[in-house]
Design an enzyme around this catalytic site. Structure first.
Site, PDB file in Angstrom:
ATOM      1  CG  LEU A   1      -2.008  -1.125   1.189  1.00  0.00           C
ATOM      2  CD1 LEU A   1      -2.967  -0.951   2.365  1.00  0.00           C
ATOM      3  CD2 LEU A   1      -2.790  -1.200  -0.113  1.00  0.00           C
TER       4      LEU A   1
ATOM      5  N   GLY B   1      15.245  10.716 -20.280  1.00  0.00           N
ATOM      6  CA  GLY B   1      14.702   9.359 -20.348  1.00  0.00           C
ATOM      7  C   GLY B   1      13.450   9.230 -21.180  1.00  0.00           C
TER       8      GLY B   1
ATOM      9  N   GLY C   1      -0.414   1.677  -3.751  1.00  0.00           N
ATOM     10  CA  GLY C   1      -1.730   1.112  -4.042  1.00  0.00           C
ATOM     11  C   GLY C   1      -2.775   1.560  -3.040  1.00  0.00           C
TER      12      GLY C   1
ATOM     13  CE1 TYR D   1       9.307   0.493 -13.838  1.00  0.00           C
ATOM     14  CE2 TYR D   1       9.232   1.506 -16.012  1.00  0.00           C
ATOM     15  CZ  TYR D   1       8.692   0.647 -15.067  1.00  0.00           C
ATOM     16  OH  TYR D   1       7.543  -0.050 -15.361  1.00  0.00           O
TER      17      TYR D   1
ATOM     18  NE  ARG E   1       6.304   7.819 -24.342  1.00  0.00           N
ATOM     19  CZ  ARG E   1       7.284   8.420 -24.993  1.00  0.00           C
ATOM     20  NH1 ARG E   1       7.277   8.453 -26.325  1.00  0.00           N
ATOM     21  NH2 ARG E   1       8.274   8.996 -24.335  1.00  0.00           N
TER      22      ARG E   1
ATOM     23  CB  SER F   1       6.183   1.952 -12.069  1.00  0.00           C
ATOM     24  OG  SER F   1       5.108   2.658 -11.458  1.00  0.00           O
TER      25      SER F   1
END
Length: 328
Positions: A33, A283, A36, A142, A222, A77
């Site tokens: 968590l 990046g 999340g 990452y 994207r 992430s």
């Protein structure tokens, strides 16, 4: 079947939990968590709040049942944050995955689905669309952390027979069309929810990072894949793991620029999106579009919500009914 899902309280993980339940499977969720939400876990689903950095706790949960498979979503992430904190990302993502994979391998688990990323290809932006055979050149710590984990999975298969699916997502977006789950990050870094929030006045004007990329309008391009289509891919690859490990890129194969996303949100919401121009982020490649031919051919997967408007409509609907996300 009985499946263990790590990171099941997060964005993609929670949608996959719903897809597993809809398919008649039993699901148990692990999540610390940190990013999340407990409210994202469906009512009645067994939940364990543990940190996968703790090997003893991880081992205990893995040995708690005879799992038909494990799906691993837990990770840090955010690409930009990984540039600022490279060692934290490399250490954290590697260690929690290693603990989980070792516990699975040593306890006879035969299937694991791994949430990998298109960030593996951050240095190959001239190749489009990108197939799985493209050279791995991570553009961020990452992405590098995910590649290291893919190599761990290779050895877990070779030495222990733990078959894995390495699913390299492009840009997961949208929300459950039934309103059961949606996207709620703190802080939010994904373009579509940020653009929607700016249009709704829930956040300050959107920042557009760079307008001098070698694309049709100067902004990044994207490949957005609806999170429910992404979840469907996870269900399909579980059957592939009966016989072998697999690696798939997952996207629609169609790219949209940042400016096209802004225009679509304005059109669908009927509101103006305030935005300002900011410098490029380290990046960020100019173009990332997936070649998902292998996934389609070998599993029969086809996206049902492939149009950008479908993705934005579902995300907007969820945000309008959850203006504060999962918070009360």
């Amino acid at each position: 079947m009985r499946y263990l899902v790590t990171g099941g309280a997060g964005f993609v993980g929670s949608h996959v939990v719903w897809a597993l339940l809809d398919s008649g499977h039993e699901v148990t969720v692990i999540d610390d968590l940190s990013t999340g939400h407990r409210a994202a876990v469906p009512e009645g689903v067994p939940f364990h709040q543990i940190d996968l950095n703790n090997y003893q706790d991880t081992y205990r949960i893995v040995t708690q049942n005879s799992w038909d498979g494990v799906l691993h979503f837990a990770a840090l992430s955010v690409v930009g944050d990984s540039i600022k904190n490279p060692f934290h990302y490399l250490r954290h993502n590697y260690c929690i995955a290693l603990n989980l994979i070792q516990a699975c391998a040593e306890n006879g688990v035969k299937k694991i689905v791994f949430s990998s990323t298109a960030a593996l290809f951050g240095g190959n932006e001239r190749i489009t669309p990108i197939p799985e055979t493209t050279d791995i050149v991570p553009g961020s710590p990452y992405g590098e952390s995910k590649f290291i984990i893919e190599r761990v999975l290779h050895w877990a298969d070779t030495l222990y027979g733990l078959h894995s699916a390495r699913l390299r997502y492009f840009n997961a977006a949208g929300a459950d069309i039934f309103g059961r789950a949606g996207e709620d990050h703190h802080p939010e870094t994904h373009l579509i929810p940020l653009t929607i929030d700016s249009a709704l006045g829930l956040k300050p004007p959107l920042q557009l990072f760079g307008n001098d990329y070698p694309t049709k309008d100067g902004s990044c391009i994207r490949d957005y894949v609806h999170v429910m289509d992404l979840a469907d891919a996870h269900i399909r690859v579980l059957e592939q793991l009966d016989h072998q490990s697999v690696t798939y890129n997952i996207g629609n194969g169609c790219g949209y620029s940042n400016l096209e996303v802004i225009e679509a949100v304005e059109r669908i919401s009927g509101r103006k999106v305030p935005w300002t121009l900011a410098k490029r982020r380290i990046g960020d490649p100019a173009i990332l579009v997936a070649d998902s031919t292998a996934l389609r051919k070998e599993t029969g997967w086809e996206p049902h919500y492939s149009k950008l408007d479908n993705i934005i409509e579902s995300a907007l609907k969820w945000r309008l009914t959850h203006p504060t996300g999962y918070s009360l």
